[in-house]
Design a protein around this motif. Sequence first.
Motif, PDB file in Angstrom:
ATOM      1  N   ILE A   1      17.402   6.553  -1.026  1.00 34.54           N
ATOM      2  CA  ILE A   1      17.269   7.762  -1.841  1.00 34.54           C
ATOM      3  C   ILE A   1      15.871   8.343  -1.631  1.00 34.54           C
ATOM      4  CG2 ILE A   1      17.288   8.683  -4.188  1.00 34.54           C
ATOM      5  CD1 ILE A   1      19.115   6.349  -4.949  1.00 34.54           C
ATOM      6  N   PRO A   2      15.750   9.661  -1.475  1.00 34.99           N
ATOM      7  CA  PRO A   2      14.424  10.250  -1.274  1.00 34.99           C
ATOM      8  C   PRO A   2      13.484   9.949  -2.450  1.00 34.99           C
ATOM      9  CG  PRO A   2      16.134  11.841  -0.731  1.00 34.99           C
ATOM     10  CD  PRO A   2      16.832  10.680  -1.381  1.00 34.99           C
ATOM     11  N   VAL A   3      12.226   9.744  -2.142  1.00 34.59           N
ATOM     12  CA  VAL A   3      11.176   9.577  -3.150  1.00 34.59           C
ATOM     13  C   VAL A   3      10.273  10.805  -3.046  1.00 34.59           C
ATOM     14  CG1 VAL A   3       9.213   8.199  -3.893  1.00 34.59           C
ATOM     15  CG2 VAL A   3      11.272   7.066  -3.062  1.00 34.59           C
ATOM     16  N   LEU A   4      10.304  11.636  -4.103  1.00 36.69           N
ATOM     17  CA  LEU A   4       9.627  12.925  -4.041  1.00 36.69           C
ATOM     18  C   LEU A   4       8.442  12.958  -5.006  1.00 36.69           C
ATOM     19  CD1 LEU A   4      12.757  15.271  -3.987  1.00 36.69           C
ATOM     20  CD2 LEU A   4      11.509  14.297  -2.044  1.00 36.69           C
TER      21      LEU A   4
ATOM     22  N   ASN B   1       6.183  12.964   0.012  1.00 36.11           N
ATOM     23  CA  ASN B   1       7.627  13.092  -0.103  1.00 36.11           C
ATOM     24  C   ASN B   1       8.267  12.294   1.033  1.00 36.11           C
ATOM     25  OD1 ASN B   1       8.039  15.084  -2.337  1.00 36.11           O
ATOM     26  ND2 ASN B   1       6.742  16.331  -1.024  1.00 36.11           N
ATOM     27  N   VAL B   2       9.119  11.352   0.666  1.00 37.83           N
ATOM     28  CA  VAL B   2       9.721  10.446   1.645  1.00 37.83           C
ATOM     29  C   VAL B   2      11.230  10.660   1.666  1.00 37.83           C
ATOM     30  CG1 VAL B   2       9.924   8.054   2.423  1.00 37.83           C
ATOM     31  CG2 VAL B   2       7.931   8.767   1.081  1.00 37.83           C
ATOM     32  N   THR B   3      11.774  10.976   2.841  1.00 38.37           N
ATOM     33  CA  THR B   3      13.210  11.214   3.002  1.00 38.37           C
ATOM     34  C   THR B   3      13.771  10.237   4.026  1.00 38.37           C
ATOM     35  OG1 THR B   3      12.886  13.571   2.562  1.00 38.37           O
ATOM     36  CG2 THR B   3      14.981  12.914   3.571  1.00 38.37           C
ATOM     37  N   PRO B   4      14.789   9.449   3.651  1.00 40.62           N
ATOM     38  CA  PRO B   4      15.377   8.519   4.613  1.00 40.62           C
ATOM     39  C   PRO B   4      16.089   9.246   5.758  1.00 40.62           C
ATOM     40  CG  PRO B   4      15.969   7.928   2.357  1.00 40.62           C
ATOM     41  CD  PRO B   4      15.378   9.295   2.301  1.00 40.62           C
ATOM     42  N   ILE B   5      15.962   8.727   6.958  1.00 42.83           N
ATOM     43  CA  ILE B   5      16.741   9.195   8.111  1.00 42.83           C
ATOM     44  C   ILE B   5      17.854   8.174   8.323  1.00 42.83           C
ATOM     45  CG2 ILE B   5      16.695   9.670  10.594  1.00 42.83           C
ATOM     46  CD1 ILE B   5      13.755  10.390  10.311  1.00 42.83           C
TER      47      ILE B   5
ATOM     48  N   TYR C   1       0.814  -1.218   0.000  1.00 45.02           N
ATOM     49  CA  TYR C   1       0.000   0.000   0.000  1.00 45.02           C
ATOM     50  C   TYR C   1       0.848   1.269   0.000  1.00 45.02           C
ATOM     51  CZ  TYR C   1      -3.896  -3.094   1.098  1.00 45.02           C
ATOM     52  OH  TYR C   1      -4.832  -4.086   1.054  1.00 45.02           O
ATOM     53  N   GLU C   2       2.093   1.186   0.407  1.00 48.54           N
ATOM     54  CA  GLU C   2       2.976   2.355   0.462  1.00 48.54           C
ATOM     55  C   GLU C   2       4.299   2.037  -0.236  1.00 48.54           C
ATOM     56  OE1 GLU C   2       2.239   5.227   1.512  1.00 48.54           O
ATOM     57  OE2 GLU C   2       0.638   5.099   3.006  1.00 48.54           O
ATOM     58  N   PRO C   3       4.282   1.799  -1.554  1.00 41.93           N
ATOM     59  CA  PRO C   3       5.520   1.411  -2.247  1.00 41.93           C
ATOM     60  C   PRO C   3       6.598   2.487  -2.196  1.00 41.93           C
ATOM     61  CG  PRO C   3       3.767   1.933  -3.818  1.00 41.93           C
ATOM     62  CD  PRO C   3       3.126   1.874  -2.474  1.00 41.93           C
ATOM     63  N   GLY C   4       6.186   3.770  -2.206  1.00 44.48           N
ATOM     64  CA  GLY C   4       7.171   4.851  -2.168  1.00 44.48           C
ATOM     65  C   GLY C   4       7.972   4.850  -0.884  1.00 44.48           C
TER      66      GLY C   4
ATOM     67  N   LEU D   1      12.074   6.737   8.220  1.00 47.66           N
ATOM     68  CA  LEU D   1      11.667   7.501   7.047  1.00 47.66           C
ATOM     69  C   LEU D   1      10.819   8.685   7.482  1.00 47.66           C
ATOM     70  CD1 LEU D   1      10.829   4.195   5.472  1.00 47.66           C
ATOM     71  CD2 LEU D   1      12.404   5.705   4.314  1.00 47.66           C
ATOM     72  N   LEU D   2      11.199   9.866   6.996  1.00 45.74           N
ATOM     73  CA  LEU D   2      10.456  11.094   7.268  1.00 45.74           C
ATOM     74  C   LEU D   2       9.492  11.305   6.104  1.00 45.74           C
ATOM     75  CD1 LEU D   2      10.319  13.566   9.230  1.00 45.74           C
ATOM     76  CD2 LEU D   2      11.831  14.723   7.634  1.00 45.74           C
ATOM     77  N   ILE D   3       8.192  11.317   6.386  1.00 47.67           N
ATOM     78  CA  ILE D   3       7.170  11.346   5.343  1.00 47.67           C
ATOM     79  C   ILE D   3       6.326  12.605   5.486  1.00 47.67           C
ATOM     80  CG2 ILE D   3       5.227  10.119   4.323  1.00 47.67           C
ATOM     81  CD1 ILE D   3       6.373   7.577   5.720  1.00 47.67           C
ATOM     82  N   LEU D   4       6.273  13.395   4.409  1.00 52.11           N
ATOM     83  CA  LEU D   4       5.431  14.595   4.370  1.00 52.11           C
ATOM     84  C   LEU D   4       4.311  14.346   3.376  1.00 52.11           C
ATOM     85  CD1 LEU D   4       4.760  17.604   4.924  1.00 52.11           C
ATOM     86  CD2 LEU D   4       6.336  18.168   3.061  1.00 52.11           C
TER      87      LEU D   4
END
Length: 470
Positions: free
Chosen positions: A96-99, A114-118, A84-87, A128-131
């Motif tokens: 690598i960030p998925v934007l 927008n997903v940014t790895p921590i 359900y959340e492939p990104g 993962l930081l998810i906005l």
Amino acid sequence: MTEINQEISKLCKEFTSLSEKDVKLIVEKSKSLQMIADLAQGNIFIDCVTHDLETAIVVAEAVPTTVPSLYRYRVVGKKILSTYEPGVFKAYRTGIPVLMNRALTHEGLHVCQNVTPIKNDQGLTIALLILETDITQLVEQEQELALLSETTAEFGRTWDIVLKEQMIPDYLEEALILLGEDGTIQYANSFAIGLIKEHSPIQPKKLTNQNILAVLPFIDQTDFSHRGITQREVRSMDRVFILRSICLLNKKADSKRMLLYIRDISDLRDKERQLMVNQVVIKEIHHRVKNNLQTVASLLRMQMRRGVPEETKLLYQESLNRIASIAAVHDVLSSSGIEKVNMDEIIKKITSGQAFNPYQPNCSVAIHLCTEEEIELDSSKAVSLALIVTELIQNCMKHAFIGRSTGNVTIHFKRNGELIELGVIDDGNGIDPNIEKNHLGIEIVKNLTSYDLNGTFEFLLEGGKGQRHW
């Protein structure tokens, strides 16, 4: 350790294999979530992948105060699956960030994710930081555009009207540029022409059939070589632009044209920077107010240690408690930077950090806090309520437990429809009917309740217990 930090640590320990050092890093990152959520105007989360690597769990979240939340309920502790959340899982696996990833929430809203790895100091992705921001309106507009361009003939007629009625696009304060498949300019409105003149020496009359790459340096070939819709933020000549690129397909002729929409958002970004500066200034002001109040409290304590008449010691202690109550509010505001205060946190600070027992030194009194939900108030109301709680507890300590060795004070704080109710209940000796008229603390409570909070205050006697409401 705060409740939020404890919650993050508990979830990480139960569902992940992260080290204590990694968990501490995640806790540190979580402190910035609220500011990011408010500035980005979206919900923000920290997810950690669980033991089975195909499931992640939400360990922290922040809901924006600047726009409505995407979710009705709190999602910390909820699990998500990779299907359900492939990104999210792509960012975890690749580091690598998925934007600009699009997703659909379980409540039916379209969101841009927008997903940014921590990463830890070894470079390993630990969270993962998810906005997520709401793009439901944009998706609806795209669907409308798809309907308008369903057939080549319909699109041709629509665009011919736009070109003939030149005043329609020229009234727009955004740049509209129509490109051929190879990037040559077929049409530009007046705002686009002005933008091109700022960036290129080519005269407007020579724009037709010019390649867009030659006249606007911030345009990239990828902006017109796709078959969908893209959006990115670009900077040029000390200005900031939102660049949207929309592919207009002609399925029958197997060809396409590109519509570029360029909007100047420099003022918006300047205001965001000013907002960040203002937040820092506000936090510093609250920090200094707190320090000044603590200095005043220290001076009073110093005077008490040097010696004051016995009959004034309790008055000094009451003043110290009032100052500490106000300082507790500014302490929370100095760390959050937002003019909203969690009253649970304030009441806990008041009851744990102050001395309420000099009235009956031989009586051990336990103070309990009962709340049904977290309630936030703006700073002015929080200060008034903190003072009310302090005065009512002092009143209980002073009058309820005379001749007793133990006692209990319970603070009830809850919503009742559109109202908020505060009750301070003791299991003491009952209420002296003269207290309400003669006691300074009760007068303070009455005035703060009526004038600052627009509320009501009353005493209730119930089985020997004094209960105060506002």
